[in-house]
Each structure stands twice: as structure tokens, then as C-alpha cells.
Design a protein around this motif. Sequence first.
Motif, PDB file in Angstrom:
ATOM      1  N   THR A 150       0.831  -1.201   0.000  1.00  0.00           N
ATOM      2  CA  THR A 150       0.000   0.000   0.000  1.00  0.00           C
ATOM      3  C   THR A 150       0.869   1.256   0.000  1.00  0.00           C
ATOM      4  O   THR A 150       0.620   2.196  -0.771  1.00  0.00           O
ATOM      5  N   ILE A 151       1.895   1.263   0.830  1.00  0.00           N
ATOM      6  CA  ILE A 151       2.808   2.414   0.883  1.00  0.00           C
ATOM      7  C   ILE A 151       3.537   2.558  -0.450  1.00  0.00           C
ATOM      8  O   ILE A 151       3.685   3.668  -0.976  1.00  0.00           O
ATOM      9  N   GLN A 152       3.973   1.444  -1.025  1.00  0.00           N
ATOM     10  CA  GLN A 152       4.643   1.494  -2.322  1.00  0.00           C
ATOM     11  C   GLN A 152       3.722   2.064  -3.392  1.00  0.00           C
ATOM     12  O   GLN A 152       4.160   2.833  -4.248  1.00  0.00           O
ATOM     13  N   ALA A 153       2.458   1.689  -3.365  1.00  0.00           N
ATOM     14  CA  ALA A 153       1.502   2.203  -4.344  1.00  0.00           C
ATOM     15  C   ALA A 153       1.385   3.720  -4.238  1.00  0.00           C
ATOM     16  O   ALA A 153       1.342   4.413  -5.265  1.00  0.00           O
ATOM     17  N   LEU A 154       1.345   4.230  -3.035  1.00  0.00           N
ATOM     18  CA  LEU A 154       1.253   5.682  -2.841  1.00  0.00           C
ATOM     19  C   LEU A 154       2.503   6.386  -3.369  1.00  0.00           C
ATOM     20  O   LEU A 154       2.413   7.388  -4.075  1.00  0.00           O
ATOM     21  N   VAL A 155       3.659   5.838  -3.050  1.00  0.00           N
ATOM     22  CA  VAL A 155       4.923   6.447  -3.488  1.00  0.00           C
ATOM     23  C   VAL A 155       5.069   6.355  -5.002  1.00  0.00           C
ATOM     24  O   VAL A 155       5.348   7.351  -5.674  1.00  0.00           O
ATOM     25  N   VAL A 156       4.871   5.170  -5.560  1.00  0.00           N
ATOM     26  CA  VAL A 156       5.045   4.980  -7.000  1.00  0.00           C
ATOM     27  C   VAL A 156       4.021   5.811  -7.775  1.00  0.00           C
ATOM     28  O   VAL A 156       4.347   6.399  -8.806  1.00  0.00           O
ATOM     29  N   GLY A 157       2.794   5.875  -7.268  1.00  0.00           N
ATOM     30  CA  GLY A 157       1.779   6.693  -7.935  1.00  0.00           C
ATOM     31  C   GLY A 157       2.225   8.141  -8.065  1.00  0.00           C
ATOM     32  O   GLY A 157       2.099   8.748  -9.137  1.00  0.00           O
TER      33      GLY A 157
END
Length: 174
Positions: free
Chosen positions: A53-60
Motif C-alpha cells: 500500500t505504501i509502495q503504491a502511494l509512493v510509486v503513484g
Amino acid sequence: MDTNKLKKNLKHEFDELVPIIVFFFITFQLLAFTEALMLRQYGIRLSVFLVATIQALVVGKVVLIADHFPLVNRFPEKPLSYNVVWKTLIYFAGLLAFRYAEHFIHFWCQTRNFAEANRRMVEETIWPHFWAVQIWMLVLLLTYCTFRELVRALGRERVIRIFFKDPAPPGHKE
């Protein structure tokens, strides 16, 4: 800057960011689930869903920022396939480096030695699983880039109408 302009800018940023984050949230959750299933046979339990979830926020956010660089939007006047392939390769290279670093950091924290951490990572990483997840990532990035370019070419409202409302009847020109 007046508050109306600030609100408009924030709304625009939010409208741009939400679809990207939702896509990468689903993507990273799918990848985390795949990885957890593969590693389960080795008795390894991962709490990867929060990390995903954190990766999705950062990558987004990174993708949204990267889209503004000329290097990323290199072929705006060519057929969509050029930008789709180009962006897929750029994002894949970046995410591959990120995933490699993610594995490397795990071993570096244990050894505090670059060479030893790299040696252990090469020896202990389950490479078929690593590459299976990367192949998933490549396919999902290709899907993302394809839809992103369709939205750029056709417009957001038209794509929403085509996919979720009434598509234009056959032979109808807009």
C-alpha cells in the motif's frame, strides 16, 4: 496564491493522482499476494500488504511527477504504441531497480557490508520467484501505460463514457 486557485490546483492534483494510486494499489496488492503465496511453501510469512500500500502511494506520485519530464513523454506525435512501450520500459527499469534495492537493503541491514550483502542477496534470493513477480509487474505496467495513453489521446471523459457508460454506436463519428 488565493484560496480558490489553491483549491482548484489541489483538486486537479487529486483527480490526477487517485486513478494512478488506485491502479498501483491493486497492482501491488496482487504482486504482494502472489509473492506471499510463492514464499509460503518455504515457511516465510510476509506482512507485505501494508508495504504494498505504501509502495503504491509512493510509486503513484513518482509516476505522476515523471510524466512531466520530456524524457518520459518522448513520442507524443507518434502512434500510441511508441509511448506505451517507451514508458513501460522506463517504469519497469525504475521499478526493477527499486525491487532489487529493496532486496539488497534487507541483506545490507544484516551485514552492514556492501559486498557481503550483495553476495548473500545473490545466493539467498529465490530468483525464479523474483523474476515471476517482475514479469507480473511488466504486464501490469504495460496495461497501465496503455490505458494512460488512451486517456491522453481520447480524453478522460470519452474513455469513461466508452468503458462505463454508453459507447458510441458503430459508425458514429465524434
